[in-house]
Design a protein around this motif. Structure first.
Motif, PDB file in Angstrom:
ATOM      1  N   ALA A 192      -4.432  13.023   9.918  1.00 22.86           N
ATOM      2  CA  ALA A 192      -5.275  12.368   8.912  1.00 22.86           C
ATOM      3  C   ALA A 192      -4.403  11.781   7.797  1.00 22.86           C
ATOM      4  O   ALA A 192      -3.626  12.509   7.189  1.00 22.86           O
ATOM      5  N   PRO A 193      -4.515  10.475   7.544  1.00 19.32           N
ATOM      6  CA  PRO A 193      -3.801   9.897   6.396  1.00 19.32           C
ATOM      7  C   PRO A 193      -4.315  10.510   5.095  1.00 19.32           C
ATOM      8  O   PRO A 193      -5.466  10.963   5.032  1.00 19.32           O
ATOM      9  N   LEU A 194      -3.488  10.486   4.067  1.00 14.39           N
ATOM     10  CA  LEU A 194      -3.747  11.190   2.801  1.00 14.39           C
ATOM     11  C   LEU A 194      -5.144  11.001   2.246  1.00 14.39           C
ATOM     12  O   LEU A 194      -5.818  11.971   1.883  1.00 14.39           O
ATOM     13  N   LEU A 195      -5.611   9.753   2.181  1.00 13.94           N
ATOM     14  CA  LEU A 195      -6.900   9.516   1.522  1.00 13.94           C
ATOM     15  C   LEU A 195      -8.055  10.128   2.312  1.00 13.94           C
ATOM     16  O   LEU A 195      -9.045  10.597   1.741  1.00 13.94           O
ATOM     17  N   MET A 212      -4.723   2.278  -6.746  1.00 17.18           N
ATOM     18  CA  MET A 212      -3.274   2.178  -6.594  1.00 17.18           C
ATOM     19  C   MET A 212      -2.933   1.367  -5.335  1.00 17.18           C
ATOM     20  O   MET A 212      -2.081   0.474  -5.370  1.00 17.18           O
ATOM     21  N   ALA A 213      -3.603   1.680  -4.223  1.00 17.50           N
ATOM     22  CA  ALA A 213      -3.320   0.956  -2.974  1.00 17.50           C
ATOM     23  C   ALA A 213      -3.607  -0.535  -3.125  1.00 17.50           C
ATOM     24  O   ALA A 213      -2.843  -1.383  -2.665  1.00 17.50           O
ATOM     25  N   SER A 238      -5.209  -3.373  10.689  1.00 20.09           N
ATOM     26  CA  SER A 238      -3.911  -2.929  11.222  1.00 20.09           C
ATOM     27  C   SER A 238      -2.872  -2.692  10.140  1.00 20.09           C
ATOM     28  O   SER A 238      -1.976  -1.871  10.290  1.00 20.09           O
ATOM     29  N   HIS A 239      -2.966  -3.432   9.011  1.00 17.45           N
ATOM     30  CA  HIS A 239      -1.907  -3.283   8.007  1.00 17.45           C
ATOM     31  C   HIS A 239      -1.945  -1.918   7.316  1.00 17.45           C
ATOM     32  O   HIS A 239      -0.987  -1.536   6.650  1.00 17.45           O
ATOM     33  N   GLY A 280       0.858   6.362   5.452  1.00 15.22           N
ATOM     34  CA  GLY A 280       0.749   7.690   4.860  1.00 15.22           C
ATOM     35  C   GLY A 280      -0.540   7.844   4.068  1.00 15.22           C
ATOM     36  O   GLY A 280      -1.146   8.911   4.046  1.00 15.22           O
ATOM     37  N   ILE A 281      -0.955   6.777   3.422  1.00 14.50           N
ATOM     38  CA  ILE A 281      -2.141   6.855   2.547  1.00 14.50           C
ATOM     39  C   ILE A 281      -3.419   6.508   3.310  1.00 14.50           C
ATOM     40  O   ILE A 281      -4.406   7.223   3.267  1.00 14.50           O
ATOM     41  N   LEU A 282      -3.371   5.368   3.999  1.00 18.41           N
ATOM     42  CA  LEU A 282      -4.564   4.921   4.749  1.00 18.41           C
ATOM     43  C   LEU A 282      -4.316   4.832   6.252  1.00 18.41           C
ATOM     44  O   LEU A 282      -5.251   4.594   7.019  1.00 18.41           O
ATOM     45  N   GLY A 283      -3.070   4.954   6.668  1.00 16.47           N
ATOM     46  CA  GLY A 283      -2.768   4.867   8.097  1.00 16.47           C
ATOM     47  C   GLY A 283      -1.426   5.500   8.360  1.00 16.47           C
ATOM     48  O   GLY A 283      -0.782   6.022   7.445  1.00 16.47           O
ATOM     49  N   ASN A 284      -0.984   5.456   9.593  1.00 17.44           N
ATOM     50  CA  ASN A 284       0.341   5.983   9.937  1.00 17.44           C
ATOM     51  C   ASN A 284       0.742   5.506  11.334  1.00 17.44           C
ATOM     52  O   ASN A 284      -0.037   4.817  12.000  1.00 17.44           O
ATOM     53  N   ASP A 285       1.930   5.876  11.764  1.00 15.63           N
ATOM     54  CA  ASP A 285       2.489   5.403  13.035  1.00 15.63           C
ATOM     55  C   ASP A 285       1.563   5.644  14.227  1.00 15.63           C
ATOM     56  O   ASP A 285       1.413   4.790  15.103  1.00 15.63           O
ATOM     57  N   GLU A 286       0.950   6.812  14.249  1.00 16.44           N
ATOM     58  CA  GLU A 286       0.139   7.147  15.424  1.00 16.44           C
ATOM     59  C   GLU A 286      -1.129   6.287  15.507  1.00 16.44           C
ATOM     60  O   GLU A 286      -1.767   6.222  16.553  1.00 16.44           O
TER      61      GLU A 286
END
Lengths: 347, 347, 347
Positions: free
Chosen positions: C199-202, C294-295, C159-160, C167-173
């Motif tokens: 789709a998140p960035l990665l 980086m993440a 969930s985190h 934006g990178i691995l997840g997002n609001d939706e």
């Protein structure tokens, strides 16, 4: 680690708390400070979910701080007001400790005791509110790695000005001055009057700038347990101390970070300033800011930090300090501190 | 933290103590050293008034150290001799612990025990006094973050030269040499003789500079508990050890800073130097200073500091070391140390 | 400091162990790893003679490690096999603790328990062996200053991704997705399915690179106590989760360094990669390496390290965490960990 908790402590200069939350360790506890539409909030800087610091998150909607790990939101009372995941269920344990806060005299004040905070007990630094911007030094702060009692003792002790700050805040001719100590209306004041001495650099800056001889007086008042206010004056020799002459008032707002570290917040305002053009006034204001910070950071700081290290050194016996006449203020403070600590704990 | 206190310890090279006071931690205690007209003084580095370090002050009138905080002055016996404030009253508690000091062989020696110091017990480094300036290396020092017993063991153990200092102070062909240990007149000496080996770099520097084969001998003598003196010689192969050939003598003066740190002071003098022009001699002297310091700082230092860390590591059991033939000197030192410690405490 | 010792732990990526010995602290103990002709050896990083670290020495003759202080040599079983000094006598105490080691899937595995190591228990990361070099990210590692249980919890908690890695691995939706937890064949798996989200960035990097909406699934499996394997997939919206679409698998191999530090070793391989030219594939591989590191280093790392500091902070009470629905995986892990620890100790 024992602190007097039922007191107002300066947490941060208002100017230094913007949109982003700020972490401070105060009275040994991690605290996060942030602005809401209803005023400044002070919470334990610990999310009750995974125990990460809330200050790594951000303020949302002017009413809550959002944890940066899982997005849980807490309002200024410490209640969890939003869980963004799944159905959004919030368990009862999801609460953060909150502290009473007030903003006054350009400072955010925090009350970390159990008792109800009384705003009338906020120390009176109203001279800062009415200060002419031309004549007020930077609101600044330092972290001193020594216990706050060491810093209070340093400030109540006007005699060290002639040795540690020789030339800048005192000099040889000031050494013979006697100090008076007075306790009134709950405040402890130390006063000193030096007749016909060469003006030390910082006072000369406010006066004629030519090293003239002056009468010089210095008072410092302790309000509560760690908030101090000093007044220094200079005038023509042999005119006596009083409201004439010129000088400055200084706020010295100390807050224990932990047992061995103190947040030292300071600012000074010129009193009865001698008329100059705005450019010269700006110059004087900048020098006042710089020289005072230098004296605190490069002269008092290293001395007090070395004192703290020796007091913590198992090879050093500090059980029987040698007491001199100059220690009257410090001795009174020690007694006052013990009394206030006892009252604080038993309340 | 237990040290053998009734001993002379090297506190500082004379050349490094000028007009300003110098702070040193010695045998676990903060000490300030300063020069007076009556010789070097060593006091506890703690003003008995506010417990700040005296070394932050300065020496006044060639007879006292003045505290940098309030200007109190203490003479070489530790008595407070001046209070510059007000009427100048001095309370009886205003005293600082003082230690016995002697200056000899270019070194300031301190005796921190309760017993009367006997100057005849100062270790004999008189070879330093008569040294030709052309042929004496820099008087230098390092702080090694390991207990001084580890450093003594390192110095008494001549065998590691061929491994840790391979090429510089020893080499493969030196490995087979036997060591002899001797105790005489209260000193402990380890001796080693290596016949017909290629000269290691540092010895080659003192000899022919062409990597010739040599007979090489090395002795190291421990006086008291932590003062060592080594002699290394080189000569034509198969000429036997003796006063012929060339080489050097080195002072290794160790003083515990605390349980886990040692002040390592060193200096070397060429013996029977081979004649050169002054420029070449200066070059050899500089290289001798540099290469020895490099070997101590970059080879012995990291090894001994890692040893100290492992000994302090709770995950490492050091109760049963494996003893080899090369450990004879170290074993004798351990016994000697225990005996001296017992004598020191019971005295 | 209690660890589950009868387990395989990743000690070092094979690529990072060359000719020189490497020191690692693992499960609270200093270990030296080195290559011999008979495979990788893992010994206590402590010479039993003077207790210096063996890793300061070097590997000799493809069969032993030679101590850098006195040249004693130890083979892969920890036996002293050579004393270069004098007659070369070796005392019986000259032994070093050795650990069982296996090399598989590009990783050196260590078993530090008393029981016989069973190679069949090495976690199955065979997807790394068959990975096309075009599509495998760097085998990398970080040292995280927090207990390994904190890192396992972080990885099991999908969930985190939408908050800390927004934006990178997840997002609001993605926030509304439910997680499932399953225990099977001794492994613990958490699964998550997010339908029709941007789709998140990665993941977008592996897919169309235009921020398209996707169905996105993420599984993470815990093998043993600290070895994890995750699978993330993306496909056209509303096509359901399954073997279609594209994505990647990641190895997350955690090893306790000590109670408060974790060795985090990671690597990812693209699955069903969308066809590109080699240059574009190399670009994607490099970005995958960089963005993931980086993440972990700049987002998870600081958060978990702050969590560790607060948990160790005596002013912070962590006895009653608030549990949310998202904590199902972490709760199961806590129970599983306690059970495995009990079995490990009683064995």
């Amino acid at each position: 680690m024992t602190f007097i908790v039922n007191q107002w402590y300066g947490a941060i200069w208002s100017q230094d708390l913007g949109d982003a939350p700020v972490a401070r360790r105060l009275l040994g506890k991690p605290i996060v400070l942030f602005r809401t539409d209803d005023g400044v909030a002070a919470l334990a800087d610990v999310c009750p979910h995974r125990f990460v610091p809330l200050h790594l998150g951000k303020v949302v909607d002017g009413r809550a701080i959002r944890c940066g790990y899982h997005g849980l939101e807490f309002d200024r009372t410490g209640a969890c007001v939003r869980n963004p995941h799944n159905a959004g269920r919030i368990p009862p344990a999801a609460k953060v400790e909150s502290h009473q806060v007030a903003e006054r005299h350009g400072m955010v004040w925090i009350w970390m005791g159990e008792r109800d905070a009384d705003p009338s007990l906020i120390p009176d630094y109203s001279f800062l509110d009415s200060a002419d911007p031309q004549h007020i030094s930077a609101r600044d702060h330092l972290e001193i790695r020594s216990n706050y009692r060491i810093v209070v003792e340093n400030l109540l002790d006007l005699s060290h000005a002639s040795i540690l700050h020789d030339g800048i805040l005192g000099n040889d001719e000031a050494l013979k001055a006697e100090s008076e100590v007075e306790e009134q209306d709950g405040d402890l004041t130390v006063r000193r009057y030096m007749r016909d001495i060469p003006a030390p650099l910082l006072l000369d800056l406010l006066y004629k700038g030519d090293g003239s001889r002056v009468d010089h007086w210095a008072d410092i008042r302790l309000m509560g347990v760690s908030n101090l206010l000093n007044t220094v004056g200079i005038a023509e020799p042999h005119t006596g101390r009083g409201p004439h002459g010129t000088g400055m008032r200084g706020a010295h707002i100390l807050t224990p970070i932990d047992d061995a570290t103190t947040l030292y917040q300071f600012c000074a305002v010129r009193m009865n300033p001698i008329a100059h053009d705005p450019e010269r006034d700006a110059e004087i204001r900048d020098q006042l800011s710089r020289v005072r910070k230098m004296a605190f950071a490069e002269q008092d700081g290293p001395m007090m930090e070395a004192q703290q290290r020796l007091i913590q050194d198992p090879a050093v016996d500090t059980s029987r300090p040698a007491l001199f006449d100059i220690d009257l203020g410090a001795s009174r403070f020690a007694r006052r501190h013990d009394k206030m600590l006892k009252a604080d704990v038993s309340a």
